[in-house]
Design a protein around this motif. Structure first.
Motif, PDB file in Angstrom:
ATOM      1  N   GLY A   1       0.824  -1.208   0.000  1.00  0.00           N
ATOM      2  CA  GLY A   1       0.000   0.000   0.000  1.00  0.00           C
ATOM      3  C   GLY A   1       0.853   1.250   0.000  1.00  0.00           C
TER       4      GLY A   1
ATOM      5  N   PHE B   1      10.304  -2.064   5.629  1.00  0.00           N
ATOM      6  CA  PHE B   1      11.610  -2.120   4.955  1.00  0.00           C
ATOM      7  C   PHE B   1      12.639  -2.885   5.788  1.00  0.00           C
ATOM      8  CE2 PHE B   1       9.440   1.499   3.088  1.00  0.00           C
ATOM      9  CZ  PHE B   1       9.521   1.151   1.743  1.00  0.00           C
TER      10      PHE B   1
ATOM     11  N   ASP C   1       2.203   1.255  12.262  1.00  0.00           N
ATOM     12  CA  ASP C   1       1.245   1.879  13.174  1.00  0.00           C
ATOM     13  C   ASP C   1       0.467   0.794  13.926  1.00  0.00           C
ATOM     14  OD1 ASP C   1      -0.810   3.170  14.441  1.00  0.00           O
ATOM     15  OD2 ASP C   1      -1.817   3.843  12.592  1.00  0.00           O
TER      16      ASP C   1
ATOM     17  N   ASP D   1       8.579  -1.619  10.787  1.00  0.00           N
ATOM     18  CA  ASP D   1       8.882  -0.980   9.509  1.00  0.00           C
ATOM     19  C   ASP D   1       9.031  -2.076   8.451  1.00  0.00           C
ATOM     20  OD1 ASP D   1       9.948   0.285   7.321  1.00  0.00           O
ATOM     21  OD2 ASP D   1      11.425   1.450   8.475  1.00  0.00           O
TER      22      ASP D   1
ATOM     23  N   GLN E   1     -12.950  -0.290   2.373  1.00  0.00           N
ATOM     24  CA  GLN E   1     -13.021  -0.800   0.999  1.00  0.00           C
ATOM     25  C   GLN E   1     -11.970  -1.878   0.746  1.00  0.00           C
ATOM     26  OE1 GLN E   1     -12.583   2.533   1.689  1.00  0.00           O
ATOM     27  NE2 GLN E   1     -14.189   3.720   0.689  1.00  0.00           N
TER      28      GLN E   1
ATOM     29  N   GLY F   1     -11.901  -2.800  -6.688  1.00  0.00           N
ATOM     30  CA  GLY F   1     -10.838  -3.513  -7.385  1.00  0.00           C
ATOM     31  C   GLY F   1     -11.256  -4.962  -7.431  1.00  0.00           C
TER      32      GLY F   1
HETATM   33  C1  LIG Z   1     -15.323   5.047  -3.822  1.00  0.00           C
HETATM   34  C2  LIG Z   1     -14.079   4.522  -3.188  1.00  0.00           C
HETATM   35  C3  LIG Z   1     -13.662   3.242  -3.512  1.00  0.00           C
HETATM   36  C4  LIG Z   1     -12.487   2.716  -2.957  1.00  0.00           C
HETATM   37  N1  LIG Z   1     -12.101   1.453  -3.313  1.00  0.00           N
HETATM   38  C5  LIG Z   1     -10.952   0.960  -2.790  1.00  0.00           C
HETATM   39  C6  LIG Z   1     -10.494  -0.352  -3.146  1.00  0.00           C
HETATM   40  O1  LIG Z   1     -11.109  -1.066  -3.950  1.00  0.00           O
HETATM   41  N2  LIG Z   1      -9.329  -0.782  -2.609  1.00  0.00           N
HETATM   42  C7  LIG Z   1      -8.579  -0.042  -1.734  1.00  0.00           C
HETATM   43  O2  LIG Z   1      -7.532  -0.509  -1.290  1.00  0.00           O
HETATM   44  N3  LIG Z   1      -8.995   1.185  -1.384  1.00  0.00           N
HETATM   45  C8  LIG Z   1     -10.145   1.711  -1.900  1.00  0.00           C
HETATM   46  N4  LIG Z   1     -10.517   2.987  -1.554  1.00  0.00           N
HETATM   47  C9  LIG Z   1      -9.554   3.833  -0.819  1.00  0.00           C
HETATM   48  C10 LIG Z   1      -9.550   3.624   0.681  1.00  0.00           C
HETATM   49  O3  LIG Z   1     -10.553   4.408   1.265  1.00  0.00           O
HETATM   50  C11 LIG Z   1      -8.163   3.996   1.254  1.00  0.00           C
HETATM   51  O4  LIG Z   1      -7.896   5.334   0.922  1.00  0.00           O
HETATM   52  C12 LIG Z   1      -7.029   3.132   0.734  1.00  0.00           C
HETATM   53  O5  LIG Z   1      -7.361   1.773   0.855  1.00  0.00           O
HETATM   54  C13 LIG Z   1      -5.777   3.417   1.536  1.00  0.00           C
HETATM   55  O6  LIG Z   1      -4.687   2.697   1.009  1.00  0.00           O
HETATM   56  P1  LIG Z   1      -3.453   2.335   1.941  1.00  0.00           P
HETATM   57  O7  LIG Z   1      -3.869   1.481   3.060  1.00  0.00           O
HETATM   58  O8  LIG Z   1      -2.366   1.820   1.056  1.00  0.00           O
HETATM   59  O9  LIG Z   1      -2.956   3.775   2.421  1.00  0.00           O
HETATM   60  P2  LIG Z   1      -3.040   4.445   3.853  1.00  0.00           P
HETATM   61  O10 LIG Z   1      -4.391   4.396   4.422  1.00  0.00           O
HETATM   62  O11 LIG Z   1      -2.369   5.753   3.720  1.00  0.00           O
HETATM   63  O12 LIG Z   1      -2.149   3.483   4.743  1.00  0.00           O
HETATM   64  C14 LIG Z   1      -0.781   3.347   4.614  1.00  0.00           C
HETATM   65  C15 LIG Z   1      -0.304   2.517   5.787  1.00  0.00           C
HETATM   66  O13 LIG Z   1       1.063   2.220   5.647  1.00  0.00           O
HETATM   67  C16 LIG Z   1       1.672   2.272   6.916  1.00  0.00           C
HETATM   68  N5  LIG Z   1       3.096   2.514   6.705  1.00  0.00           N
HETATM   69  C17 LIG Z   1       3.688   3.624   6.204  1.00  0.00           C
HETATM   70  N6  LIG Z   1       5.034   3.442   6.118  1.00  0.00           N
HETATM   71  C18 LIG Z   1       5.277   2.196   6.563  1.00  0.00           C
HETATM   72  C19 LIG Z   1       6.473   1.442   6.726  1.00  0.00           C
HETATM   73  N7  LIG Z   1       7.667   1.918   6.378  1.00  0.00           N
HETATM   74  N8  LIG Z   1       6.368   0.204   7.229  1.00  0.00           N
HETATM   75  C20 LIG Z   1       5.161  -0.313   7.590  1.00  0.00           C
HETATM   76  N9  LIG Z   1       4.002   0.364   7.448  1.00  0.00           N
HETATM   77  C21 LIG Z   1       4.066   1.604   6.949  1.00  0.00           C
HETATM   78  C22 LIG Z   1       0.969   3.357   7.647  1.00  0.00           C
HETATM   79  O14 LIG Z   1       1.051   3.154   9.049  1.00  0.00           O
HETATM   80  C23 LIG Z   1      -0.472   3.208   7.124  1.00  0.00           C
HETATM   81  O15 LIG Z   1      -1.246   2.384   7.976  1.00  0.00           O
HETATM   82  C24 LIG Z   1     -11.719   3.506  -2.071  1.00  0.00           C
HETATM   83  C25 LIG Z   1     -12.144   4.767  -1.715  1.00  0.00           C
HETATM   84  C26 LIG Z   1     -13.323   5.294  -2.250  1.00  0.00           C
HETATM   85  C27 LIG Z   1     -13.760   6.651  -1.846  1.00  0.00           C
END
Ligand SMILES: Cc1cc2nc3c(=O)[nH]c(=O)nc-3n(C[C@H](O)[C@H](O)[C@H](O)COP(=O)(O)OP(=O)(O)OC[C@H]3O[C@@H](n4cnc5c(N)ncnc54)[C@H](O)[C@@H]3O)c2cc1C
Ligand SMILES: Nc1ncnc2c1ncn2[C@@H]1O[C@H](COP(=O)(O)O)[C@@H](O)[C@H]1O
Lengths: 259, 336
Positions: free
Chosen positions: B221, B320, B302, B318, B285, B267
């Motif tokens: 992510g 990495f 986190d 972490d 989601q 997705g």
């Molecule tokens: C209409 C709509 C549809 C959506 N559909 C989808 C979908 O199908 N799929 C989907 O995934 N999302 C979907 N979303 C988006 C969803 O709401 C989130 O924004 C998204 O899933 C966040 O992605 P993420 O977890 O990668 O990022 P973030 O929420 O930013 O999380 C990143 C995480 O990485 C961690 N992190 C950062 N650096 C490190 C490190 N070095 N080591 C370990 N951990 C670390 C942080 O602590 C954090 O928890 C949708 C949103 C909307 C509005």
């Protein structure tokens, strides 16, 4: 270029779905509804085709209860020209074949070069309707499309579609049904003037009997249930990377038995 | 005449595992109904696959042949399958809820694309994407996720035949040797019905299995911090061809990964045996799309990240630092 866009109104993706007490469906109170995200891609693509050809029409076709008008108005505010709304008790929770029959029957009264459906509706997740509409209209379907290129004479369309492990480029004669997949485009937002204009755009209301479709459901749903509550498992904090990696990898083999 | 018919997909010169899953399930249903299990192979020259299907309980393998069936398209294959169903009148037809395979020639098939087309030709709908089946009398009940897995419901079909598609990787396979007698079905395609033609194929060099069919998914992510997914690709490579790489929408929207890699409600909905979420917070989601995975591992720095409420093994740290060690351990244990 005349496009017909099949648009479904669905619960917002943020919605926490809850099953009702007798398991006959979900609790609908307080749900916020939006345009099915895949159908938004369709609206955008249809608008771009009309802009590219500097002529034509974008017609929205939606089936559902009165609340659908809100989704229809949003599409009209994005720039679609007019809409057909099929509202009928019998169509609430309609199965994909019944819905496809109604969509195909309604399409028969509209001029179109291409029909867009979403590749799936994110509520019932059937991913069937587009192909069924195509079959009922005896035209080809091109599913999971991420790129659409219509020939200058509007006789054919070249589409890029997702396949396992890559992409396929296909050419289909028009009219055909294209089902939209993520990646097709970035849908525009409705502008303020767009919203004002949308209020005056026509929405033609129809019932199943207007369309000559008899409401014979082919599928029934019962026993709605929630996923087994997933317990948070073991959490490892403050361990050295090497130690935690060893512990978890071992557990995946001997405890979870997945590797 | 078979009471239950499965549609067997072939990829890269082999019957797909999902077809064996269908055969094993179909065998149980046919036994309960007191009838035979048939399998459909559509395309010229496929009878050599009958033996493989027989191992998993297929009594009769129907080979539907016509020159136009060399390459897949939903219209011609739909005609062929609908013809076979009309001729043999199975009560139940099972197909896979699968994407089209990458080896276009000579025979690629796509349950997801073909099932609704075939069903519509027969005037019925398919119960799509089932994760389990049972019978009530002779009525097929398919349990399927809805709202990308936020809830489930049991669906039944009224018309005949009862058609359902099954999610790959969920149904168990069981070897039950049967005769697998071959029955050739001649068929002429109605070429007046228009269809599309394939112009070009662009295949990923990786040749990885699709997310929806992978047994193991390693997902990255926003926490990946950029488009460099080497660590995650490495892990998938250690697991081998049954594993693939996924992503959150944040990673896809940032342009780090392809749209087709996105796991979640908008997705792909996935059910692998093992899902490893790296740097993914666990939005509603995303959880909807992967929450039914058999085992979930999360790596996140986190400790409050929502993904930990679903993870069987939650590693606070972490990524990495953790993933390189994880890959070392994996390599060692898989080499044993
Ligand atoms: C209409 C709509 C549809 C959506 N559909 C989808 C979908 O199908 N799929 C989907 O995934 N999302 C979907 N979303 C988006 C969803 O709401 C989130 O924004 C998204 O899933 C966040 O992605 P993420 O977890 O990668 O990022 P973030 O929420 O930013 O999380 C990143 C995480 O990485 C961690 N992190 C950062 N650096 C490190 C490190 N070095 N080591 C370990 N951990 C670390 C942080 O602590 C954090 O928890 C949708 C949103 C909307 C509005
Ligand atoms: N009630 C409806 N009204 C209009 N279009 C619909 C409706 N239901 C499904 N569709 C279309 O069919 C697509 C796929 O839906 P489904 O087969 O239900 O997953 C949607 O993205 C819409 O384009």
């Amino acid at each position: 270029m005349k496009s017909l866009v099949c648009l479904k109104q669905v619960p917002d993706t943020e919605t926490q779905i809850k099953v009702n007490a007798d398991g006959s469906g979900i609790v609908t109170d307080g749900i916020k509804y939006v345009i099915n995200p895949y159908d938004e891609f369709s609206v955008e693509e249809a608008l771009r085709l009309k802009e590219k050809f500097k002529a034509g029409e974008v017609v929205i076709l939606s089936i559902g209860p009165d609340r659908c008008v809100e989704a229809i108005r949003t599409a009209l505010a994005m720039g679609a020209d007019r809409a057909v709304h099929v509202g009928d008790e019998a169509l609430n929770n309609g199965d994909p074949f019944l819905v496809a029959q109604a969509l195909a029957a309604a399409a028969a009264n509209v001029e179109y070069d291409i029909i867009f459906c979403g590749h799936r509706a994110i509520d019932d997740d059937f991913a069937e309707t587009g192909a069924m509409v195509a079959e009922l209209l005896k035209i080809p379907q091109v599913t999971l499309v991420t790129k659409v290129e219509v020939s200058a004479d509007k006789k054919t369309v070249v589409c890029e579609r997702d396949i396992e492990g890559g992409k396929e480029t296909v050419e289909a004669p028009l009219p055909c049904v294209v089902t939209s997949q993520k990646g097709l485009n970035e849908p525009r937002y409705a502008s303020l003037p767009g919203i004002m204009k949308a209020k005056k755009k026509p929405i033609d209301k129809k019932t199943l009997s207007d369309l000559g479709v008899s409401p014979e459901p082919k599928l029934q749903a019962k026993n709605y249930s929630m996923p087994a509550a997933r317990q948070a498992g073991k959490k490892f904090e403050g361990m050295e990377p090497q130690d935690v990696a060893k512990t978890v990898v071992q557990a995946l083999r001997s405890e979870a038995k997945v590797i | 005449m078979s009471k239950v018919l499965i549609y067997a997909e072939i990829k890269a010169g082999k019957i797909k595992k999902s077809a064996f899953e269908l055969a094993s399930e179909g065998r149980k249903l046919a036994d309960a109904l007191g009838g035979d299990l048939g399998a459909a192979l559509i395309g010229p020259g496929l009878e050599s696959f009958a033996a493989d299907l027989a191992k998993y309980g297929v009594d009769t393998v129907y080979c539907v042949e016509a020159p136009e069936l060399e390459t897949y398209n939903s219209e011609y294959f739909g005609q062929a399958l609908a013809h076979l169903i009309t001729e043999t009148k199975p009560e139940i037809v099972l197909m896979s809820h699968t994407m089209q395979g990458k080896d276009l020639a000579p025979r690629t098939m796509q349950g997801k694309d073909l099932a609704p087309r075939t069903a519509a030709k027969l005037g019925v709908a398919a119960i799509a994407d089932c994760i389990s089946f049972r019978l009530e009398g002779s009525t097929l009940i398919g349990k399927r996720p809805m709202y990308a897995g936020k809830c489930f419901a049991e669906w039944s079909a009224t018309g005949a035949p009862q058609i359902a598609t099954a999610r790959p990787n969920v149904l168990e396979t069981a070897e039950v040797p049967k005769s697998g007698a071959v029955s050739k079905v001649s068929f002429s395609v109605d070429t007046d019905r228009s269809t599309y033609v394939t112009k070009e194929l662009n295949l990923d060099a990786s040749g990885k299995v699709d997310l929806t069919e992978a047994e193991i998914i390693v997902s990255g992510g926003r926490g990946m911090g950029g488009p460099d997914y080497t660590l995650i690709e490495e892990m998938a490579a250690i697991f081998g061809p049954r594993a693939t790489v996924g992503a959150s929408r944040a990673a896809v929207d940032a342009g780090w990964r392809k749209h087709s890699d996105q796991v979640g409600q908008t997705g792909k909905t996935v059910t692998p045996n093992l899902y490893i979420a790296c740097g993914i917070s666990g939005s509603i989601q995303h959880l909807a799309g992967m929450g039914s995975s058999k085992v979930i591992v999360a790596v996140n720095k986190d400790p409050e990240a929502p993904i930990f409420t679903k993870a069987d093994y939650g590693i606070v740290g972490d990524l990495f630092k953790v993933i390189p060690e994880f890959n070392k351990e994996l390599k060692a244990i898989l080499a044993e």
